[in-house]
Design a protein around this motif. Structure first.
Motif, PDB file in Angstrom:
ATOM      1  N   TRP A   1      -5.275   1.385  -6.021  1.00 37.77           N
ATOM      2  CA  TRP A   1      -4.617   0.493  -6.970  1.00 37.77           C
ATOM      3  C   TRP A   1      -3.820  -0.594  -6.223  1.00 37.77           C
ATOM      4  O   TRP A   1      -2.698  -0.909  -6.596  1.00 37.77           O
ATOM      5  CB  TRP A   1      -3.692   1.232  -7.930  1.00 37.77           C
ATOM      6  CG  TRP A   1      -4.284   2.431  -8.621  1.00 37.77           C
ATOM      7  CD1 TRP A   1      -3.784   3.695  -8.620  1.00 37.77           C
ATOM      8  CD2 TRP A   1      -5.466   2.462  -9.414  1.00 37.77           C
ATOM      9  NE1 TRP A   1      -4.595   4.521  -9.359  1.00 37.77           N
ATOM     10  CE2 TRP A   1      -5.634   3.794  -9.870  1.00 37.77           C
ATOM     11  CE3 TRP A   1      -6.419   1.501  -9.801  1.00 37.77           C
ATOM     12  CZ2 TRP A   1      -6.708   4.188 -10.674  1.00 37.77           C
ATOM     13  CZ3 TRP A   1      -7.476   1.891 -10.600  1.00 37.77           C
ATOM     14  CH2 TRP A   1      -7.614   3.213 -11.030  1.00 37.77           C
TER      15      TRP A   1
ATOM     16  N   GLN B   1      -9.247  -0.234  -3.616  1.00 40.16           N
ATOM     17  CA  GLN B   1      -8.809   0.781  -2.674  1.00 40.16           C
ATOM     18  C   GLN B   1      -8.848   0.171  -1.273  1.00 40.16           C
ATOM     19  O   GLN B   1      -9.656  -0.716  -0.984  1.00 40.16           O
ATOM     20  CB  GLN B   1      -9.728   2.005  -2.722  1.00 40.16           C
ATOM     21  CG  GLN B   1      -9.642   2.774  -4.027  1.00 40.16           C
ATOM     22  CD  GLN B   1     -10.322   4.134  -3.942  1.00 40.16           C
ATOM     23  OE1 GLN B   1      -9.963   4.966  -3.112  1.00 40.16           O
ATOM     24  NE2 GLN B   1     -11.296   4.355  -4.800  1.00 40.16           N
TER      25      GLN B   1
ATOM     26  N   CYS C   1       0.833  -1.206   0.000  1.00 43.17           N
ATOM     27  CA  CYS C   1       0.000   0.000   0.000  1.00 43.17           C
ATOM     28  C   CYS C   1       0.866   1.253   0.000  1.00 43.17           C
ATOM     29  O   CYS C   1       1.233   1.779   1.054  1.00 43.17           O
ATOM     30  CB  CYS C   1      -0.902   0.005   1.230  1.00 43.17           C
ATOM     31  SG  CYS C   1      -2.108  -1.323   1.261  1.00 43.17           S
TER      32      CYS C   1
ATOM     33  N   LYS D   1      -5.533   4.287   0.419  1.00 42.45           N
ATOM     34  CA  LYS D   1      -4.596   3.779  -0.580  1.00 42.45           C
ATOM     35  C   LYS D   1      -5.383   3.273  -1.786  1.00 42.45           C
ATOM     36  O   LYS D   1      -6.511   2.787  -1.636  1.00 42.45           O
ATOM     37  CB  LYS D   1      -3.742   2.644  -0.005  1.00 42.45           C
ATOM     38  CG  LYS D   1      -2.900   3.050   1.211  1.00 42.45           C
ATOM     39  CD  LYS D   1      -1.782   3.992   0.845  1.00 42.45           C
ATOM     40  CE  LYS D   1      -0.904   4.329   2.051  1.00 42.45           C
ATOM     41  NZ  LYS D   1       0.231   5.203   1.682  1.00 42.45           N
TER      42      LYS D   1
ATOM     43  N   ALA E   1      -0.842  10.802  -4.466  1.00 39.50           N
ATOM     44  CA  ALA E   1       0.573  10.393  -4.413  1.00 39.50           C
ATOM     45  C   ALA E   1       0.778   9.190  -5.314  1.00 39.50           C
ATOM     46  O   ALA E   1       0.528   8.053  -4.911  1.00 39.50           O
ATOM     47  CB  ALA E   1       0.979  10.056  -2.977  1.00 39.50           C
ATOM     48  N   GLY E   2       1.201   9.473  -6.562  1.00 42.59           N
ATOM     49  CA  GLY E   2       1.486   8.400  -7.510  1.00 42.59           C
ATOM     50  C   GLY E   2       2.977   8.338  -7.763  1.00 42.59           C
ATOM     51  O   GLY E   2       3.737   7.753  -6.986  1.00 42.59           O
ATOM     52  N   SER E   3       3.433   9.001  -8.835  1.00 41.60           N
ATOM     53  CA  SER E   3       4.870   9.048  -9.118  1.00 41.60           C
ATOM     54  C   SER E   3       5.630   9.744  -7.991  1.00 41.60           C
ATOM     55  O   SER E   3       6.773   9.396  -7.696  1.00 41.60           O
ATOM     56  CB  SER E   3       5.111   9.780 -10.445  1.00 41.60           C
ATOM     57  OG  SER E   3       4.513   9.079 -11.510  1.00 41.60           O
TER      58      SER E   3
ATOM     59  N   TYR F   1       2.996   0.604 -14.204  1.00 44.78           N
ATOM     60  CA  TYR F   1       3.401   0.315 -12.825  1.00 44.78           C
ATOM     61  C   TYR F   1       4.897   0.053 -12.678  1.00 44.78           C
ATOM     62  O   TYR F   1       5.609  -0.038 -13.663  1.00 44.78           O
ATOM     63  CB  TYR F   1       2.549  -0.727 -12.140  1.00 44.78           C
ATOM     64  CG  TYR F   1       2.351  -2.104 -12.713  1.00 44.78           C
ATOM     65  CD1 TYR F   1       1.256  -2.843 -12.295  1.00 44.78           C
ATOM     66  CD2 TYR F   1       3.219  -2.694 -13.611  1.00 44.78           C
ATOM     67  CE1 TYR F   1       1.031  -4.127 -12.769  1.00 44.78           C
ATOM     68  CE2 TYR F   1       3.007  -3.967 -14.093  1.00 44.78           C
ATOM     69  CZ  TYR F   1       1.910  -4.690 -13.660  1.00 44.78           C
ATOM     70  OH  TYR F   1       1.704  -5.955 -14.129  1.00 44.78           O
TER      71      TYR F   1
ATOM     72  N   THR G   1       0.567   3.772  -3.161  1.00 44.86           N
ATOM     73  CA  THR G   1      -0.102   4.800  -3.960  1.00 44.86           C
ATOM     74  C   THR G   1      -1.345   5.336  -3.261  1.00 44.86           C
ATOM     75  O   THR G   1      -2.111   4.586  -2.651  1.00 44.86           O
ATOM     76  CB  THR G   1      -0.493   4.231  -5.338  1.00 44.86           C
ATOM     77  OG1 THR G   1       0.684   3.715  -5.965  1.00 44.86           O
ATOM     78  CG2 THR G   1      -1.113   5.284  -6.224  1.00 44.86           C
ATOM     79  N   GLU G   2      -1.552   6.649  -3.388  1.00 40.96           N
ATOM     80  CA  GLU G   2      -2.737   7.324  -2.861  1.00 40.96           C
ATOM     81  C   GLU G   2      -3.331   8.191  -3.961  1.00 40.96           C
ATOM     82  O   GLU G   2      -2.679   8.429  -4.988  1.00 40.96           O
ATOM     83  CB  GLU G   2      -2.358   8.196  -1.652  1.00 40.96           C
ATOM     84  CG  GLU G   2      -1.763   7.401  -0.498  1.00 40.96           C
ATOM     85  CD  GLU G   2      -1.441   8.280   0.712  1.00 40.96           C
ATOM     86  OE1 GLU G   2      -1.919   9.440   0.754  1.00 40.96           O
ATOM     87  OE2 GLU G   2      -0.728   7.805   1.601  1.00 40.96           O
TER      88      GLU G   2
ATOM     89  N   GLY H   1       2.626  11.103   0.182  1.00 32.35           N
ATOM     90  CA  GLY H   1       1.414  10.498   0.721  1.00 32.35           C
ATOM     91  C   GLY H   1       0.907  11.192   1.978  1.00 32.35           C
ATOM     92  O   GLY H   1       1.677  11.721   2.783  1.00 32.35           O
TER      93      GLY H   1
ATOM     94  N   ALA I   1       5.805   9.468  -4.809  1.00 35.79           N
ATOM     95  CA  ALA I   1       5.361   8.513  -3.769  1.00 35.79           C
ATOM     96  C   ALA I   1       5.545   9.041  -2.357  1.00 35.79           C
ATOM     97  O   ALA I   1       4.818   8.653  -1.440  1.00 35.79           O
ATOM     98  CB  ALA I   1       6.127   7.205  -3.938  1.00 35.79           C
TER      99      ALA I   1
END
Length: 602
Positions: A186, A239, A152, A184, A158-160, A409, A154-155, A165, A162
């Motif tokens: 994906w 999620q 857990c 969280k 907050a993707g790339s 990903y 990714t949010e 978050g 990271a």
């Protein structure tokens, strides 16, 4: 330490750019041990029995089937390949772990994702960063498939990025536990996992912190519905919401604020494993496409006989061959670096972390190159099937959809491109890779008088190796000048970084294929390897074109006047063949081998 490792010149990560590699010093798929071949064959047999016949069920979102297959994989020991024997695993070397990942992932992206998420980012952070108590408690159950893991990070915001978050971890007044709250998204394997690796921020810490959180719905953990996705339909993706979820302080992973480092190192391993996971997918797509092309009759002729189809088959096979060559080359470098560190007294955990980190540049290169190759391969597979390829009744349509996620990903391909160049520049600044000296030498060469001697290319692949050496000069010319011009602000020039990264990627992939073909020709004979030699030459031909185009784009973006003219003249010199390859003839040699075998035969 293995005598074989001592006897070869093991380059550090990124040094392939400035040092010549002998073909004898690289590992190729033809070097698998008998034990590794047995492991490969048992995994293929498992996939052909348990996964391939049920592809239709995977496309219909049969999440229970994915969980069932994962449990069967656990029963066979396939989930514990990389786990040390002390924690219930098989403790195999890095190449063997890649081999299993490669062959278990080819039939469907749903199992590839579930397997990768569990064995990689679900289990590995505990194996590598956990305390002895944490490892003893959790890893044996994860290694056997009694429990499954999820990750857990990714949010929604907050993707790339990271480390940005918002999930919070608040210490209780008595100091015995943290309460985690946040969202969280994906999260692969969320629907059936027992353990979450959760990243959260304590107070206003600069960096996030990792925690091991058991999946207990009564402890403030709720799951969203299964995501409706383009591909990987039977990969459980949900999620996860944490609402004052109580986590004992003993379940902090590593130290406070170390979460970002854990996340990044987990991604390094994930990147090279993702490249491996895209290889058998290519082999299977090629095999299905060739079978169809041999059977499909148009104008009283199998379409495999037509030049347009031969071209596609040859290009698909070449990309798979190049991906194999580069992925296993880097994997063995990592394995050897781990062995060296263990011989120097590092624990297995320290050795593996540092061994993979050393080749983070190569991991990013491979992630980008091979994820894009499987997308192209499946796209051409659809094209060979024609109208049938667009139908869900054939395997091409699902393969194309499943392939699409691989470019996103483990860090998007754009992020990984910029990372590869950025990490290389940082290594140079630390003195780990000497870029400055070679870059200055290239700059001097540009102002010098070129040699007009006709080189001797009598040795096998000698012109190709000379061309790769010249392509390295192109990178040093472009990147060296860019670093000189922009300094630390280079990272703000993303399009220039992307162009530089493409040059770097093409060099590593092309060199890996040429070295593999050369090594195999020396030991098995040139005639026996004529198709491998043809693939190495065909790929290099494309690499030269790509590098010329991307370098030109980079040069005109930052150089002007005499400097620009001089660099463009240098580019022309560094990308010029003495003997242009006959690309059509090369494709025909490759296609004839593949169609005769009725499968990917290399």
């Amino acid at each position: 330490m293995d005598a074989e490792i001592e006897n070869k010149d093991l380059l550090r990560g990124g040094q392939f750019l400035v040092k010549e590699t002998a073909c004898e010093d690289i590992f190729t798929p033809e070097d698998f041990t008998e034990e590794q071949k047995m492991m490969r064959d048992s995994v293929k047999e498992f996939v052909d029995r348990e996964i391939w016949p049920h592809k239709e069920r995977f496309e219909k979102k049969d999440y229970a089937l994915t969980e069932e297959i994962m449990r069967k994989a656990g029963d066979l020991g396939l989930l514990g390949i990389a786990v040390p024997e002390a924690y219930g695993g098989l403790g195999m070397g890095f190449i063997t772990t890649m081999l299993v990942c490669d062959y278990i992932s080819g039939a469907t992206g749903s199992i590839a994702t579930a397997f990768g998420a569990h064995t990689g980012i679900g289990t590995m952070p505990i194996t590598l960063y956990g305390t002895e108590e944490q490892r003893q408690k959790y890893v044996p159950k994860l290694a056997t498939g009694e429990w499954f893991g999820a990750y857990c990070l990714t949010e929604p915001g907050a993707g790339s990025d990271a480390n940005s978050g918002k999930t919070k971890a608040v210490l209780s007044e008595d100091g015995t536990h943290y309460k985690i709250s946040g969202q969280k998204m994906w999260i692969s394997n969320a629907g059936f996992c027992d353990i979450f690796i959760v990243f959260a921020r304590i107070e206003d810490d600069k960096n996030i912190t990792g925690f091991i959180v058991e999946n207990d719905p009564s402890n403030g953990i709720t799951l969203g519905e299964e995501e409706q996705k383009l591909g990987i339909h039977s990969s459980s993706t949900r999620q996860v919401f944490f609402n004052d979820t109580v986590v004992p302080v003993d379940n902090m992973l590593s130290e406070r604020g170390n979460g970002f480092k854990i996340a990044m190192n987990a991604l390094n391993v994930g990147r090279i494993k993702l490249a491996a996971a895209s290889l058998d997918a290519q082999r299977r797509v090629i095999t299905e496409a060739v079978k169809y092309a041999n059977e499909r009759i148009q104008f009283n002729t199998p379409i495999a006989k037509f030049g347009a189809i031969k071209s596609k088959i040859a290009e698909m096979a070449t990309a798979a061959y190049v991906g194999e060559s580069a992925t296993y080359r880097a994997g063995k470098n990592i394995e050897d670096r781990i062995s060296i560190r263990e011989s120097e007294g590092n624990t297995h955990q320290e050795a593996e972390l540092k061994g993979v980190e050393e080749y983070a540049i190569e991991c990013s290169i491979l992630k980008v190159a091979v994820s894009e190759d499987i997308q192209n391969c499946s796209d051409e597979g659809i094209q060979i099937f024609g109208g049938m390829g667009f139908s869900a009744d054939t395997p091409m349509e699902a393969a194309w959809r499943d392939a699409r996620i691989a470019r996103i990903y483990e860090g998007t391909n754009e992020i990984n491109r910029m990372l590869a160049v950025g990490m290389l520049v940082k290594k140079a600044m630390k003195g780990h890779v000497d870029l400055l000296g070679p870059a200055q030498a290239v700059a001097s060469e540009l102002t010098g008088i070129p040699s007009f001697d006709t080189p001797d290319y009598s040795e096998l692949l000698s012109e190709e190796k000379e061309m790769i050496a010249k392509l390295k000069k192109v990178f040093l010319m472009v990147a060296g000048s860019a670093v000189q011009k922009y300094g630390p602000e280079l990272e703000e020039h993303q399009q220039l970084l992307l162009a530089s990264a493409d040059i770097l990627i093409e060099i590593y992939m092309a060199e890996s294929a040429v070295l593999r073909a050369e090594k195999n020709a020396k030991r098995f004979g040139e005639e026996a390897q004529k198709e491998q030699i043809a693939m190495a030459r065909l790929n290099l031909y494309h690499a030269v074109d790509i590098i010329h185009s991307r370098a030109k784009e980079g040069i005109v973006s930052f150089a002007e006047g005499d400097e620009q003219r001089m660099m463009l003249m240098g580019l022309k010199r560094f990308t010029k063949y003495q003997n242009q390859p006959n690309v059509v003839a090369l494709r025909n040699i490759i296609a004839e081998k593949v169609t005769a075998a009725n499968s990917y035969p290399f």
